[in-house]
Structures are given as structure tokens and as C-alpha cells.
Motif scaffolding. Structure first.
Motif, PDB file in Angstrom:
ATOM      1  N   GLY A   1      22.760  40.433  34.771  1.00  0.00           N
ATOM      2  CA  GLY A   1      23.923  41.079  34.853  1.00  0.00           C
ATOM      3  C   GLY A   1      24.976  40.527  33.985  1.00  0.00           C
ATOM      4  O   GLY A   1      25.480  40.772  33.077  1.00  0.00           O
ATOM      5  N   ILE A   2      25.582  39.305  34.484  1.00  0.00           N
ATOM      6  CA  ILE A   2      26.672  38.637  33.797  1.00  0.00           C
ATOM      7  C   ILE A   2      26.272  37.194  33.722  1.00  0.00           C
ATOM      8  O   ILE A   2      25.690  36.535  34.878  1.00  0.00           O
ATOM      9  CB  ILE A   2      27.880  38.890  34.576  1.00  0.00           C
ATOM     10  N   TYR A   3      26.482  36.409  32.657  1.00  0.00           N
ATOM     11  CA  TYR A   3      26.172  34.995  32.661  1.00  0.00           C
ATOM     12  C   TYR A   3      27.579  34.630  32.023  1.00  0.00           C
ATOM     13  O   TYR A   3      28.104  34.867  31.108  1.00  0.00           O
ATOM     14  CB  TYR A   3      25.371  34.864  31.655  1.00  0.00           C
ATOM     15  N   THR A   4      28.276  33.459  32.963  1.00  0.00           N
ATOM     16  CA  THR A   4      29.596  32.781  32.257  1.00  0.00           C
ATOM     17  C   THR A   4      29.315  31.488  32.665  1.00  0.00           C
ATOM     18  O   THR A   4      28.693  30.787  33.396  1.00  0.00           O
ATOM     19  CB  THR A   4      30.687  33.336  33.233  1.00  0.00           C
TER      20      THR A   4
ATOM     21  N   ILE B   1      24.434  37.459  38.720  1.00  0.00           N
ATOM     22  CA  ILE B   1      25.520  36.479  38.193  1.00  0.00           C
ATOM     23  C   ILE B   1      25.170  35.103  38.159  1.00  0.00           C
ATOM     24  O   ILE B   1      24.755  34.585  39.098  1.00  0.00           O
ATOM     25  CB  ILE B   1      26.930  36.994  39.006  1.00  0.00           C
ATOM     26  N   PHE B   2      25.136  34.824  36.778  1.00  0.00           N
ATOM     27  CA  PHE B   2      24.965  33.160  36.808  1.00  0.00           C
ATOM     28  C   PHE B   2      26.280  32.691  36.279  1.00  0.00           C
ATOM     29  O   PHE B   2      26.858  33.221  35.456  1.00  0.00           O
ATOM     30  CB  PHE B   2      23.718  32.988  35.927  1.00  0.00           C
ATOM     31  N   ALA B   3      26.752  31.388  36.989  1.00  0.00           N
ATOM     32  CA  ALA B   3      27.775  30.909  36.494  1.00  0.00           C
ATOM     33  C   ALA B   3      27.584  29.383  36.443  1.00  0.00           C
ATOM     34  O   ALA B   3      26.969  28.792  37.605  1.00  0.00           O
ATOM     35  CB  ALA B   3      29.128  31.061  37.662  1.00  0.00           C
TER      36      ALA B   3
ATOM     37  N   GLN C   1      34.904  29.142  37.128  1.00  0.00           N
ATOM     38  CA  GLN C   1      35.559  29.727  38.457  1.00  0.00           C
ATOM     39  C   GLN C   1      35.399  31.163  38.536  1.00  0.00           C
ATOM     40  O   GLN C   1      35.646  31.833  37.511  1.00  0.00           O
ATOM     41  CB  GLN C   1      37.198  29.666  38.008  1.00  0.00           C
ATOM     42  N   VAL C   2      34.582  31.485  39.801  1.00  0.00           N
ATOM     43  CA  VAL C   2      34.186  32.950  39.816  1.00  0.00           C
ATOM     44  C   VAL C   2      35.023  33.497  41.259  1.00  0.00           C
ATOM     45  O   VAL C   2      34.865  32.826  42.233  1.00  0.00           O
ATOM     46  CB  VAL C   2      32.860  32.894  39.973  1.00  0.00           C
ATOM     47  N   ARG C   3      35.488  34.749  41.014  1.00  0.00           N
ATOM     48  CA  ARG C   3      35.964  35.335  42.062  1.00  0.00           C
ATOM     49  C   ARG C   3      35.445  36.732  42.129  1.00  0.00           C
ATOM     50  O   ARG C   3      35.665  37.278  41.252  1.00  0.00           O
ATOM     51  CB  ARG C   3      37.505  35.394  42.074  1.00  0.00           C
ATOM     52  N   VAL C   4      34.979  36.978  43.256  1.00  0.00           N
ATOM     53  CA  VAL C   4      34.464  38.397  43.706  1.00  0.00           C
ATOM     54  C   VAL C   4      35.419  38.960  44.711  1.00  0.00           C
ATOM     55  O   VAL C   4      35.139  38.311  45.863  1.00  0.00           O
ATOM     56  CB  VAL C   4      32.992  38.583  43.756  1.00  0.00           C
ATOM     57  N   ASP C   5      36.139  40.122  44.640  1.00  0.00           N
ATOM     58  CA  ASP C   5      36.739  40.415  45.773  1.00  0.00           C
ATOM     59  C   ASP C   5      35.869  41.146  46.727  1.00  0.00           C
ATOM     60  O   ASP C   5      34.762  41.320  46.509  1.00  0.00           O
ATOM     61  CB  ASP C   5      37.832  41.225  45.505  1.00  0.00           C
ATOM     62  N   ASP C   6      36.495  41.237  48.042  1.00  0.00           N
ATOM     63  CA  ASP C   6      35.446  41.908  49.045  1.00  0.00           C
ATOM     64  C   ASP C   6      35.344  43.638  48.826  1.00  0.00           C
ATOM     65  O   ASP C   6      34.567  44.228  49.563  1.00  0.00           O
ATOM     66  CB  ASP C   6      36.100  41.739  50.421  1.00  0.00           C
ATOM     67  N   ALA C   7      35.761  44.068  47.651  1.00  0.00           N
ATOM     68  CA  ALA C   7      35.471  45.532  47.518  1.00  0.00           C
ATOM     69  C   ALA C   7      34.436  45.726  46.309  1.00  0.00           C
ATOM     70  O   ALA C   7      34.119  46.686  45.898  1.00  0.00           O
ATOM     71  CB  ALA C   7      37.061  46.251  46.918  1.00  0.00           C
ATOM     72  N   SER C   8      34.091  44.617  45.934  1.00  0.00           N
ATOM     73  CA  SER C   8      32.996  44.471  45.013  1.00  0.00           C
ATOM     74  C   SER C   8      31.521  44.315  45.683  1.00  0.00           C
ATOM     75  O   SER C   8      31.508  43.849  46.624  1.00  0.00           O
ATOM     76  CB  SER C   8      33.255  43.345  43.835  1.00  0.00           C
ATOM     77  N   VAL C   9      30.397  44.940  44.796  1.00  0.00           N
ATOM     78  CA  VAL C   9      29.215  44.729  45.308  1.00  0.00           C
ATOM     79  C   VAL C   9      28.209  44.178  44.277  1.00  0.00           C
ATOM     80  O   VAL C   9      28.283  44.593  43.147  1.00  0.00           O
ATOM     81  CB  VAL C   9      28.796  46.295  45.614  1.00  0.00           C
ATOM     82  N   VAL C  10      27.441  43.138  44.837  1.00  0.00           N
ATOM     83  CA  VAL C  10      26.506  42.373  43.884  1.00  0.00           C
ATOM     84  C   VAL C  10      25.223  42.627  44.836  1.00  0.00           C
ATOM     85  O   VAL C  10      24.937  41.853  45.576  1.00  0.00           O
ATOM     86  CB  VAL C  10      26.943  41.147  43.738  1.00  0.00           C
TER      87      VAL C  10
ATOM     88  N   GLY D   1      20.628  30.716  42.361  1.00  0.00           N
ATOM     89  CA  GLY D   1      20.173  29.992  41.068  1.00  0.00           C
ATOM     90  C   GLY D   1      21.309  29.666  40.320  1.00  0.00           C
ATOM     91  O   GLY D   1      21.228  29.066  39.259  1.00  0.00           O
ATOM     92  N   SER D   2      22.276  30.285  40.603  1.00  0.00           N
ATOM     93  CA  SER D   2      23.661  30.173  40.154  1.00  0.00           C
ATOM     94  C   SER D   2      24.061  28.796  40.251  1.00  0.00           C
ATOM     95  O   SER D   2      23.856  28.253  41.411  1.00  0.00           O
ATOM     96  CB  SER D   2      24.762  30.999  40.398  1.00  0.00           C
ATOM     97  N   LYS D   3      24.639  27.971  39.362  1.00  0.00           N
ATOM     98  CA  LYS D   3      24.972  26.326  39.482  1.00  0.00           C
ATOM     99  C   LYS D   3      26.334  26.424  40.130  1.00  0.00           C
ATOM    100  O   LYS D   3      26.828  25.230  40.523  1.00  0.00           O
ATOM    101  CB  LYS D   3      25.068  25.753  38.436  1.00  0.00           C
ATOM    102  N   VAL D   4      26.920  27.511  40.436  1.00  0.00           N
ATOM    103  CA  VAL D   4      28.267  27.770  41.105  1.00  0.00           C
ATOM    104  C   VAL D   4      28.216  28.635  42.196  1.00  0.00           C
ATOM    105  O   VAL D   4      27.538  29.901  41.842  1.00  0.00           O
ATOM    106  CB  VAL D   4      29.589  28.212  40.209  1.00  0.00           C
TER     107      VAL D   4
END
Length: 520
Positions: free
Chosen positions: A458-461, A485-487, A491-500, A510-513
Motif C-alpha cells: 500500500g505505502i512505503y515511506t 504500510i512499511f516505514a 515518523q508515522v501517525r495513523v489516527d484512530d479514524a483510519s483503517v489499515v 515487518g515495518s522497521k517502525v
């Protein structure tokens, strides 16, 4: 100029100056070459203003002697004769200055109707420049085929753009300098635009002949204003920027319901296969199809913008660039794009759209089925790219960023969908490197990172910031976890209204963060 002898000013010498119109038009400093002479002679048959019958010589003679005020037209039977004793600009019997409009802005540009004849099109544009602007109306559905470049000295003396480039070189002396321009780099099939000229196409086509020499159709110089309406430009070709149209830094152009097709720039490092804009341009309801920035590092297969661009309801399809921006490249410019389609374009970076060292805002636009090495749909580098209401779908990258790639950029995305994109590198949907990426009320779904070592479906940062607000990252996949999501060093912020959720093989494991609000 007056000279003085003692306290007495010398009497100016009597001088007579003449202007001749011979076999066509001579206007200002514009010199018509072989192509222009043919066109002007052809237009003369229609007895356009200021043009006599072919082969007939006319001369207007003005006497500047001390008795002054006498005007005649020698060799122009039936021509107007200024009354003796009245000087130019003197009051007419009605009390208004003769030959002057009633007030500022009251002059209407002349309308020049052009039959289906290429030479007469050339002549009409010569006349339009000479008269300070005009509307040129083409024959409906006609194809004007140009076989050679229009021969005229280009009065361009460098202008604003060269001054800007000199300043840039002083600021960044390490940058490689471009090779000097050659006269043939700016060959045009039609006269250079110096005035406010509107071309009403009425569905007509202007084309470069299949075996013709290399030239674009229009160059708009400092102070020039070109409007193209309901016209098709086909098979333009340039060794510098702009295969069909080139607008310099101090010029203006408007394209309305205009199609640019099959045109090419072979500039090694510049581009604009269809159009190059370094001035101020508005594009509405137009199409760019099958154009190419064919140089080794060519930018902007359909269009390269380095100035100010406003675009609505336009389509870029089947264009290509070896460098970046298969459909449209915004390089060091400002672009506002809305309700546009970028589809089936190809580039090294940014198959549909590229924003490099620029400010680009895109709204209510579809970026679909494009291909690139990096950023299959969109590439952003060292730039601000604002996306609102976009659909980025079905794009492919042989490297990173199937849908979108952003490197050292700011990427706010609102109310958008990034879905069904594929990358053989990392970031099937979005790849962000040292970028600030904001995803708000958007969806990243059904993307895939399919290479043997690919991750972040989905997302790589990496080494930047990623913020998700009221957004979904769902049903993405990657060869190596995570699929959502891989980071790394970000700095990663996912608010509680988001869905992963429902990403494969994992959502965030598997993300390093560690990513909050992301479960397995």
C-alpha cells in the motif's frame, strides 16, 4: 536632432522619407522570406488592407518639409488622399482627432478570413503582426499543410528567460550549462507571434508535411499573446523545446478546444513534445495525443511547463518522455490542473504527470493506466504536489511507486483513491522517500508490490513523515511483509479514524517502525 550656432538654432534640413509596398507587405522591421513572400502575394489577390494586386507597386509618400502637411498616394489608384494643410492627428471637422479611436481600449482587432491555402495562412499572420494584432479565421475542416519553415529573422534578443537563466547560473555555478542555441532550433512553419493574435480554427488542422524539414508551428515571443481555438496541430517537430508550440517567459497563450497530436521535441535535456510553456498559459478542453519528448532526458511528452499554467477539462493520452512526465511535466513552474485525464502515457519517471522543483495542484483528475520506471502514475521530486479528488488507478512502475512516487517533496492528498497500481520495486500504491506525506479522507487499496524483494504494497515511506487521517489502507499486497504500510526511519501517525486491514501478507508487521492503530 538640432545643432546650435552661437545663440541661434539651425534650421532643420528638408528631408523626404518614403515607404514602399512592393509585391506584398513590408511592415515595421519584419522581413518576409521566401515562404512569407509567397503567402503575402497570395493574400494580395483578396485585396487585404494595405496590399495591392500582385505585381503592382504602390508607394505612400510623406513630405516632411517646412511647408508640411501634404500627403499623397503615388501608384495607388483610388487610394485615400489626406487633405492639404492638415497634419497627421489634426482635428477632423467633427472635432475629434482624425484617425484616433474614441478612447483607450476601443480598437477592435481586424478579422482576417483565410481560405484553405497554406500560403494565405502565412500571409494573414504576417499581416496580423504588422497591424498590431488580429483574429485569423481558418476555413472550416481545412488541412493547412506546411512543407518548409517560414523564413524570417527572429527579432528575439534574449529577453527575460535568458536573463533568468543567467541569474540561475550565478546561483548554482556547478550546474552544467546547456549548449548554445542554434538558429535552426527555433524554426517555425508560421510567423513568430509578437502581437495579440487569435486563430479561430473552425475545426481546421495545421500540419507539417511528412517529408518536411524540422519546425514547430508557433513561437510566441515576449509581449506576444496567442489564442488557439478549435484547431488541430499535427506532426510538429523541434530540435529544442516545444514540438508544436513554444511560449517564452514574457509571453501569453490560450489553448481552447485545441488538439496537439503526433508532435516531437528532440531536445536532449528539455522537451515539451507537444507544447512548451515558459510564460503564462491557459488550457481548456484540449487534447494532447501521441506526442513525444524524444531526447535522452526529454521532459513532458505532451507538455512541459516552466511558467504559470492553468488547465481544465483536458486529456493527455499515449504521450511519452524519456526523462519524466510522459503526459505532463511541471519543471520549476506553477501549475493548477483540474478535471483532466492522463491515460496510457509512458516516461522514465511519472508516466502520467511529473512535478519536479515545482508547485503543482491537481484536482478532480484521473491518472490511469500509465507506465514509468519510477512513479507509474505520478512522480514528485523536490516539489510541492497537492492532490484533491484524484483517481490514481491501474498504473505500473518497473521500479518504486506504482501509483505515486515522492522524493524530497511535500505531498498532501485529500479525498482521493489510489487503487490497482503495481510496482516491481517498493510501494505498490505510494512510495515516499524523505517526503512529508499527508493522506486525508482517502483510500489506498488493491495495490501490489510484486518484485522478488518488494515490500509496502500500500505505502512505503523512508526517512520522512507519513500521516493518515480518516483514511483506509486495505487489500494491498507485497511479496515481503508488510503488505499494508512499511516505514523505515520515518515518523508515522495513523489516527484512530483510519483503517489499515486485510493487507497481505501482513498489515504492518515487518515495518522497521512501529505503526499505531495498525494491527498485524
Amino acid at each position: 536632432m538640432f545643432t546650435y550656432q552661437g545663440n541661434r538654432r539651425a534650421t532643420p534640413s528638408r528631408r523626404r522619407s518614403r515607404w514602399f509596398l512592393a509585391g506584398g507587405v513590408v511592415a515595421g522591421s519584419l522581413v518576409v522570406g521566401a515562404a512569407g513572400v509567397t503567402g503575402v502575394a497570395a493574400l494580395a489577390a483578396d485585396r487585404a488592407p494595405g496590399v495591392t494586386d500582385q505585381g503592382q507597386q504602390a508607394a505612400a509618400v510623406r513630405d516632411d518639409g517646412p511647408d508640411g502637411g501634404q500627403w499623397t498616394n503615388e501608384g495607388a489608384p483610388g487610394g485615400p488622399r489626406r487633405p492639404e494643410g492638415r497634419t497627421e492627428g489634426a482635428d477632423a471637422p467633427d472635432g475629434k482627432p482624425e484617425g484616433k479611436p474614441d478612447g483607450p481600449g476601443t480598437r477592435r482587432p481586424p478579422l482576417l478570413t483565410v481560405p484553405c491555402d497554406s500560403a494565405r495562412l502565412v500571409a494573414a499572420l504576417v499581416q496580423a503582426n504588422a497591424e498590431g494584432g488580429a483574429t485569423v479565421r481558418l476555413a472550416p475542416k481545412c488541412t493547412y499543410t506546411l512543407s518548409h519553415a517560414f523564413q524570417q529573422p527572429d527579432e528575439y534578443d534574449g529577453g527575460i528567460r535568458d536573463a533568468r537563466e543567467a541569474a540561475d547560473a550565478a546561483e548554482t555555478p556547478g550546474d552544467a550549462e546547456l549548449p548554445p542555441r542554434q538558429p535552426g532550433d527555433d524554426n517555425t512553419g508560421l510567423p513568430v507571434i509578437y502581437q495579440a493574435i487569435t486563430v479561430e480554427g473552425s475545426g481546421a488542422t495545421i500540419a507539417r508535411g511528412e517529408n518536411a524539414e524540422t519546425f514547430r508551428f508557433f513561437t510566441v515571443r515576449d509581449g506576444g499573446e496567442l489564442t488557439l481555438r478549435d484547431v488541430t496541430l499535427r506532426n510538429g517537430r523541434s530540435t529544442s523545446e516545444g514540438g508544436s508550440v513554444h511560449v517564452v517567459h514574457g509571453a501569453t497563450a490560450v489553448l481552447e478546444r485545441t488538439t496537439v497530436v503526433g508532435s516531437t521535441s528532440v531536445s536532449p535535456k528539455e522537451g515539451g513534445g507537444g507544447v512548451f510553456n515558459d510564460g503564462n498559459m491557459v488550457v481548456r478542453e484540449s487534447r494532447f495525443v501521441g506526442n513525444s519528448a524524444a531526447g535522452a532526458e526529454g521532459k513532458g511528452g505532451g507538455m512541459l511547463n516552466g511558467g504559470v499554467l492553468t488547465m481544465t477539462k483536458t486529456e493527455f493520452r499515449d504521450n511519452s518522455a524519456n526523462g519524466y512526465g510522459g503526459g505532463l511535466a511541471n519543471y520549476r513552474g506553477a501549475a493548477d490542473i483540474a478535471t483532466t485525464i492522463l491515460a496510457h502515457n509512458i516516461a522514465g519517471q511519472g508516466g502520467g504527470l511529473a512535478s519536479f522543483s515545482a508547485r503543482t495542484k491537481v484536482e478532480d483528475t484521473r491518472v490511469v493506466d500509465n507506465t514509468a520506471k519510477i512513479g507509474g502514475g505520478i512522480a514528485n521530486s523536490d516539489a510541492v504536489l497537492v492532490l484533491r479528488g484524484l483517481v490514481v488507478q491501474g498504473n505500473t512502475a518497473s521500479g518504486n511507486g506504482g501509483g505515486i512516487s515522492s522524493v524530497q517533496g511535500l505531498l498532501p492528498m485529500d479525498d482521493s483513491v489510489v487503487s490497482g497500481n503495481h510496482a516491481r520495486g517498493n510501494g505498490g500504491g505510494i512510495f515516499a522517500d524523505r517526503s512529508n506525506t499527508l493522506v486525508r479522507t482517502s483510500e489506498v487499496s488493491g495495490n501490489a508490490a510484486v518484485g522478488a524483494k518488494s515490500t509496502g504494497g500500500g505505502i512505503y515511506t523512508v526517512a520522512g513523515q507519513l500521516s493518515l487521517f480518516k483514511s483506509k489502507v486495505v487489500d494491498n499486497s507485497a511479496t515481503l511483509p508488510p503488505g499494508g504500510i512499511f516505514a523505515d526511519r520515518a515518523q508515522v501517525r495513523v489516527d484512530d479514524a483510519s483503517v489499515v486491514i486485510e493487507n497481505r501478507p501482513t498489515n504492518c508487521v515487518g515495518s522497521k517502525v512501529t505503526i499505531a492503530h495498525c494491527f498485524r
